[in-house]
Scaffold this active site. Sequence first.
Site, short mmCIF file in Angstrom:
data_model
loop_
_atom_site.label_atom_id
_atom_site.label_comp_id
_atom_site.label_asym_id
_atom_site.label_seq_id
_atom_site.Cartn_x
_atom_site.Cartn_y
_atom_site.Cartn_z
N HIS A 78 0.85 -1.20 0.00
CA HIS A 78 0.00 0.00 0.00
C HIS A 78 0.88 1.24 0.00
O HIS A 78 1.86 1.31 0.71
CB HIS A 78 -0.90 0.02 1.24
N TYR A 206 -8.86 5.46 8.16
CA TYR A 206 -8.92 5.82 9.58
C TYR A 206 -9.91 7.00 9.66
O TYR A 206 -9.65 8.05 9.08
CB TYR A 206 -7.56 6.29 10.09
N PRO A 299 -3.54 0.01 19.27
CA PRO A 299 -3.36 -0.50 17.91
C PRO A 299 -3.44 0.56 16.80
O PRO A 299 -3.13 0.25 15.65
CB PRO A 299 -4.49 -1.52 17.75
N LYS A 303 1.61 -0.60 15.43
CA LYS A 303 3.05 -0.66 15.72
C LYS A 303 3.49 -1.89 16.51
O LYS A 303 4.69 -2.15 16.61
CB LYS A 303 3.48 0.60 16.50
N TYR A 389 4.37 6.38 10.29
CA TYR A 389 3.53 5.22 9.98
C TYR A 389 4.32 4.20 9.17
O TYR A 389 4.31 3.00 9.48
CB TYR A 389 2.28 5.66 9.20
#
Length: 396
Positions: A78, A206, A299, A303, A389
Amino acid sequence: MTSPDLIRTDVVIIGAGPAGMLLSHLLAADGVESVVVETRSAEYVAARIRAGILEHSTVDLLRQHGLADRLEREGDEHRGIYLAWPGEKHHVDFVDLVGRSVWVYGQTEVQKDLVAAREAAGQQVLYECGDVTLHDLESDAPFVELVHEGRTVRVQGRVVAGCDGSFGPSRAAVLEGVRTTWERVYPYSWLGILADVAPSTDELIYAWHPDGFAMHSMRSATVSRLYLQVPNDTPVQDWSDDRIWTALAERLGHGHDGWELTPGPITEKSVLPMRSYVQTPMRHGSLFLAGDSAHIVPPTGAKGLNLAVADVGLLAPALVDLVRKRDPRLADQYSDAALRRVWRCTHFSWWMTTMLHTAGDAFDTQLQLSQLRWVASSEAGRAGLAENYAGLPIGF
Ligand code: APR
Ligand code: PHB
């Protein structure tokens, strides 16, 4: 009293989760022997549901060690994620911003690949051990005692690696007075579902929403993984399948710009509490902690496994030098080096969590929306999210 059966090895690894199994693999690659001890059965450890994102440096490390064949075939690369809030949806493109992608490949699959690789190499793993205790950690001949198949067994090594997660005995074996713990408990949990339906999105969403956070993730072309923010201690029975899909559609922005969420049969439902936890130091005498035994992150940001892999990426060469060359330098630096990244990820996970979850405070809501607008519209804001990220390099 009969004396215990004795097994001698270089490194006694407590816990056959991702941290323990990866450590045994990296040590073996450099000729260091280990024995893994685990309380659960092999089947239980392999089936546990875990998150689904591998950051760039995790994939690199798995590739370097021959552990990425299935990941390359079945995983999905991704470029970034979507950030959404009512009436808005923005793509954050990590590849454009920081030149690094992430992989969607269930961490459960990583665990299966690790177990398969270790089995093929003849790794000794004692599953279903009882009464696991740690001894002589301040000497250079520490040992772990346990009951296995009805017999008391002593596994003695040069060092012990505590990879036994947040409920194992290793973290408590660092003496009170030596250890310090930092903890943050959040006033919400996640209700997670697995559903037999094609994902309704190409990359993870998100979403902030006044009713609470929601997230759309995936496991494959036919299996979706989704989450809803719920109050702590929510009984799973409070959430019927219909109620879940209605809330997900509302919070993820069904209808905005023609986007639709396709519901499907739910195959698994569970409520996951969230907390941040760090225990320092990550070394005490001959005991080294790695993974969830030293730190837990919420979560949001996925990570947990990535941090465990980063710990092991530092710990393995340190133990190789210690055991094979009697060179303690990397071992002496391990805790400080690992904690730099642990605190970075602890901050990032806290930041993502508190930016995206609602806790009922009107002032916080305005701050969150302002922060989301800034992250989505400013290149610096997006790049900060992307860098964290997609993951900082090993050794950061
Ligand atoms: N003796 C031996 N093993 C133990 C004991 C014990 N007394 N107590 C717990 N264990 C085992 C657990 O059964 C588990 O298999 O230690 C293992 C720890 O594994 P994880 O909890 O998965 O922790 P870790 O390997 O650090 O994984 C890190 O991976 O998927 C992610 O979210 C997950 O953040 C976690 C990360
Ligand atoms: C998941 O796919 O389970 C997942 C993905 C991203 C997260 C958390 C969980 O931040």
